[in-house]
Design a protein around this motif. Structure first.
Motif, PDB file in Angstrom:
ATOM      1  N   GLU A 168      -8.209  31.914 -22.227  1.00  0.00           N
ATOM      2  CA  GLU A 168      -8.236  32.638 -20.939  1.00  0.00           C
ATOM      3  C   GLU A 168      -9.569  33.231 -20.754  1.00  0.00           C
ATOM      4  OE1 GLU A 168      -5.180  35.184 -20.316  1.00  0.00           O
ATOM      5  OE2 GLU A 168      -3.554  33.599 -20.344  1.00  0.00           O
ATOM      6  N   THR A 169     -10.179  33.919 -21.884  1.00  0.00           N
ATOM      7  CA  THR A 169     -11.494  34.382 -21.816  1.00  0.00           C
ATOM      8  C   THR A 169     -12.625  34.112 -22.963  1.00  0.00           C
ATOM      9  OG1 THR A 169     -10.374  36.450 -20.794  1.00  0.00           O
ATOM     10  CG2 THR A 169     -12.409  36.779 -21.682  1.00  0.00           C
TER      11      THR A 169
ATOM     12  N   LEU B 162      -9.715  23.114 -20.911  1.00  0.00           N
ATOM     13  CA  LEU B 162      -9.171  24.298 -21.009  1.00  0.00           C
ATOM     14  C   LEU B 162      -8.635  24.815 -19.736  1.00  0.00           C
ATOM     15  CD1 LEU B 162     -11.200  26.052 -23.717  1.00  0.00           C
ATOM     16  CD2 LEU B 162      -9.322  24.816 -24.046  1.00  0.00           C
ATOM     17  N   THR B 163      -7.616  24.443 -19.141  1.00  0.00           N
ATOM     18  CA  THR B 163      -7.058  24.834 -17.825  1.00  0.00           C
ATOM     19  C   THR B 163      -6.798  26.080 -17.339  1.00  0.00           C
ATOM     20  OG1 THR B 163      -4.844  24.195 -18.292  1.00  0.00           O
ATOM     21  CG2 THR B 163      -6.203  22.454 -17.512  1.00  0.00           C
ATOM     22  N   GLN B 164      -6.512  26.848 -18.468  1.00  0.00           N
ATOM     23  CA  GLN B 164      -6.123  28.369 -18.439  1.00  0.00           C
ATOM     24  C   GLN B 164      -7.343  29.291 -18.557  1.00  0.00           C
ATOM     25  OE1 GLN B 164      -3.099  29.301 -18.052  1.00  0.00           O
ATOM     26  NE2 GLN B 164      -2.604  27.256 -18.173  1.00  0.00           N
ATOM     27  N   LEU B 165      -8.630  28.645 -18.638  1.00  0.00           N
ATOM     28  CA  LEU B 165      -9.867  29.497 -18.791  1.00  0.00           C
ATOM     29  C   LEU B 165     -10.166  30.234 -17.177  1.00  0.00           C
ATOM     30  CD1 LEU B 165     -11.998  30.310 -20.885  1.00  0.00           C
ATOM     31  CD2 LEU B 165     -13.235  28.322 -20.182  1.00  0.00           C
ATOM     32  N   ARG B 166     -10.169  31.373 -17.258  1.00  0.00           N
ATOM     33  CA  ARG B 166     -10.604  32.056 -16.180  1.00  0.00           C
ATOM     34  C   ARG B 166     -11.823  32.943 -16.205  1.00  0.00           C
ATOM     35  NH1 ARG B 166      -7.396  28.962 -14.802  1.00  0.00           N
ATOM     36  NH2 ARG B 166      -5.642  29.129 -13.780  1.00  0.00           N
ATOM     37  N   SER B 167     -12.255  33.282 -17.373  1.00  0.00           N
ATOM     38  CA  SER B 167     -13.502  34.230 -17.596  1.00  0.00           C
ATOM     39  C   SER B 167     -14.419  33.504 -18.369  1.00  0.00           C
ATOM     40  CB  SER B 167     -13.048  35.581 -17.880  1.00  0.00           C
ATOM     41  OG  SER B 167     -14.486  36.227 -18.067  1.00  0.00           O
ATOM     42  N   LEU B 168     -15.559  33.209 -18.172  1.00  0.00           N
ATOM     43  CA  LEU B 168     -16.683  32.698 -18.982  1.00  0.00           C
ATOM     44  C   LEU B 168     -17.971  33.370 -19.079  1.00  0.00           C
ATOM     45  CD1 LEU B 168     -17.665  30.361 -21.036  1.00  0.00           C
ATOM     46  CD2 LEU B 168     -18.176  29.079 -18.910  1.00  0.00           C
ATOM     47  N   CYS B 169     -18.456  33.963 -20.108  1.00  0.00           N
ATOM     48  CA  CYS B 169     -19.696  34.461 -20.242  1.00  0.00           C
ATOM     49  C   CYS B 169     -20.875  33.878 -20.773  1.00  0.00           C
ATOM     50  CB  CYS B 169     -19.765  35.997 -20.660  1.00  0.00           C
ATOM     51  SG  CYS B 169     -21.312  37.100 -20.484  1.00  0.00           S
ATOM     52  N   LEU B 170     -21.840  33.126 -20.107  1.00  0.00           N
ATOM     53  CA  LEU B 170     -22.826  32.637 -20.796  1.00  0.00           C
ATOM     54  C   LEU B 170     -24.082  33.294 -21.063  1.00  0.00           C
ATOM     55  CD1 LEU B 170     -22.394  28.867 -19.259  1.00  0.00           C
ATOM     56  CD2 LEU B 170     -22.027  29.637 -21.280  1.00  0.00           C
TER      57      LEU B 170
ATOM     58  N   GLN C 203      -2.852  29.624 -29.968  1.00  0.00           N
ATOM     59  CA  GLN C 203      -2.239  30.676 -29.309  1.00  0.00           C
ATOM     60  C   GLN C 203      -3.615  31.899 -28.582  1.00  0.00           C
ATOM     61  OE1 GLN C 203       1.096  30.597 -28.385  1.00  0.00           O
ATOM     62  NE2 GLN C 203       0.913  28.739 -29.679  1.00  0.00           N
ATOM     63  N   LEU C 204      -4.702  31.606 -29.000  1.00  0.00           N
ATOM     64  CA  LEU C 204      -5.783  32.297 -28.481  1.00  0.00           C
ATOM     65  C   LEU C 204      -5.969  32.525 -27.196  1.00  0.00           C
ATOM     66  CD1 LEU C 204      -7.943  33.766 -30.073  1.00  0.00           C
ATOM     67  CD2 LEU C 204      -9.331  31.791 -30.044  1.00  0.00           C
ATOM     68  N   LYS C 205      -5.995  33.597 -26.761  1.00  0.00           N
ATOM     69  CA  LYS C 205      -6.326  33.989 -25.373  1.00  0.00           C
ATOM     70  C   LYS C 205      -7.794  34.464 -24.819  1.00  0.00           C
ATOM     71  CE  LYS C 205      -1.356  34.656 -23.994  1.00  0.00           C
ATOM     72  NZ  LYS C 205      -1.312  33.639 -23.054  1.00  0.00           N
TER      73      LYS C 205
END
Length: 511
Positions: free
Chosen positions: A380-381, A401-409, A356-358
């Motif tokens: 998502e994030t 992860l089709t719901q992933l919208r924000s990624l910070c590397l 359920q993690l967002k």
């Protein structure tokens, strides 16, 4: 020892140990149910809980009167066989209490059907004040109906039984219809209809403003429905055999003189199992049915005993706690937001349980692989800046992860990065592999601002020209709008005000 003696001994032991066990279980279960539902009703009044609460009180009274009377009669003379007054009061009182309990359960099934209904008039039935009125009406009804038992039951034959003849036949038919068929049929019909309504309540069309909204039945209502389904099953097993046995006794009464002693003893044993054993079982096992069918009730019991349900935790902040792993969090399966920034984590292998993690914050750790995140399908994030990810291959678990919208590397502001960010083309490679991303390294990479602006302007144009939009879609939507075309002037004014507010908000956003 003869066969008849063996059967008689079996019957005595069933009464001595079986009924005593029911008395203990029934008292504990009904008192606990009364306690839990009583506290729940103090916090929030619920019509179905009122019916279950009333049924538990009826059950508790009946097992401490009728059941106790049967237990006394095993090794002593039952007072109902020696006193005509006790005979009449015992049978009429137990009958009234049992029928009250059954009627409350029927009312609860109807209530669950009503609360799930799409009809506003029907839904008004599931109101606490309606439940209180129905409870009072049922109390009056089942005080009056058993009067025939007071009149036609006596112990003139040495046992408290109905008068032989026409009334015995009447009582058998009465038991079949009033006890066996009608309550069970009503429970099945309304429980099934409630289940059907529950499937239809994911989306409903509301007349006012022609809005389509998602309406979800609360978990408590679903649990109550499951509890009632269990009740229907137990009712069938424990109560229906009683009227069937009554019909059998009446239909074979004319050949009693021709029955063998072993047959008479077998019929006596079966009759004893049917009533009182099965009859009182229904009153004693309801609490345990609730436990099996309702996770909410189990959670309440755990809280009463001082236990804490880790699955209720939705947010955890363990930033800067010097953690080497997060294994202890595996029991918190329903987490939505998890902050583990600035720790000593090296992997996320056990994170697959967090379905359920967002939002997941893992900056400033020592993570070198993202294996395990592929099961976090709702993520998502993700902030993974300041770790040891060395190549694009280490991001492969994110492809699922089709719901992933924000990624910070690479967090330039806080000077947190990963070895893979040393490549000048890493952002382009990440975009190509994760096309659903809107934000990368705190920068917008999705739809351009001008495209957003065009979308908003197009929305404003549609809102400002509703007639044009209506004409274009009239053929497609006329069938769904016509049925809901009646609104009051007040509703129209309210809808217009909301429309103007929405339009103004969009204009401000565009500016």
């Amino acid at each position: 020892m003869s066969s008849t003696s063996i059967l008689f001994t079996i019957q005595q032991n069933i009464g001595r140990y079986g009924l005593s066990t029911l008395l203990i279980l029934g008292n504990f279960g009904n008192l606990f149910t009364i306690l839990i539902l009583g506290r729940s009703l103090k916090q929030k009044m619920n019509s179905c809980s009122l019916y279950l609460f009333s049924a538990s009180i009826s059950n508790w009274i009946v097992i401490n009167t009728g059941l106790v009377s049967n237990i006394i009669g095993i090794d002593h003379t039952d007072p109902q066989h020696t006193s005509n007054i006790i005979c009449k009061l015992r049978w009429s009182g137990v009958h009234a209490l049992l029928m009250l309990s059954r009627s409350f359960m029927v009312a609860a099934c109807i209530d669950r059907w009503a609360v799930c209904s799409q009809n506003l008039t029907i839904r008004t039935f599931s109101r606490p004040y309606i439940a209180r009125r129905i409870i009072i009406i049922l109390l009056i009804v089942w005080t009056i109906i058993p009067i025939h038992v007071v009149i036609f039951f006596n112990n003139s034959t040495g046992r408290c039984i109905p008068l032989p003849g026409i009334y015995t036949l009447f009582y058998a038919i009465y038991s079949l219809i009033i006890i066996g068929i009608v309550p069970l049929l009503l429970m099945i019909v309304f429980s099934f209809r409630a289940w059907q309504n529950l499937q239809l309540t994911h989306t409903r069309v509301l007349p006012t403003g022609y809005n389509i909204r998602n309406i979800q039945i609360r978990k408590r209502d679903r649990d109550l429905l499951k509890m009632l389904t269990g009740e229907v099953f137990i009712y069938f097993l424990t109560t229906v055999p009683y009227p069937i046995n009554q019909i059998y006794n009446v239909s074979t009464s004319s050949i009693t003189a021709y029955k063998s002693s072993i047959r008479i003893e077998i019929e006596s044993l079966i009759g004893y199992i049917v009533s009182p054993l099965l009859n009182f079982t229904y009153c004693c096992v309801q609490f345990y049915i609730y436990i099996l069918c309702s996770q909410s009730l189990v959670d309440i019991i755990k809280r009463e005993q001082g236990h804490f349900d880790a699955e209720c935790i939705l947010f955890i902040d363990l930033k800067s706690r010097n953690l080497n792993d997060a294994n202890c969090l595996s029991i918190c399966r329903n987490i939505i937001i998890l902050n583990l920034n600035n720790n000593n984590l090296t992997n996320v292998r056990n994170f697959g349980v967090f379905t359920q993690l967002k939002i997941l914050l893992l900056a400033q750790n020592q993570i070198h692989s993202l294996d395990g995140l592929q099961s976090c399908e709702n993520l998502e994030t993700l902030n993974i800046a300041g770790n040891n990810l060395t190549g694009l291959k280490s991001l492969s678990p994110l492809l699922q992860l089709t719901q992933l919208r924000s990624l910070c590397l690479n967090d330039r502001q806080n000077n947190l990065t990963n070895p893979l960010c040393n490549s000048t083309s890493y952002q382009k490679d990440v975009k190509n592999n994760l096309p659903n991303l809107d934000i990368l390294d705190n920068e917008w990479i999705g739809q351009s601002f001008q495209e957003h602006l065009s979308s908003l302007e197009s929305m404003i144009e549609q809102l400002e020209n509703p007639d044009k939009n209506l004409k274009e879609n009239s053929t497609e939507k006329s069938s769904t709008i016509v049925t809901n075309a009646t609104n009051s002037d007040q509703s129209i004014r309210s809808a217009n005000e909301e429309y103007e507010q929405l339009l103004q908000s969009i204009r401000m956003l565009v500016k």
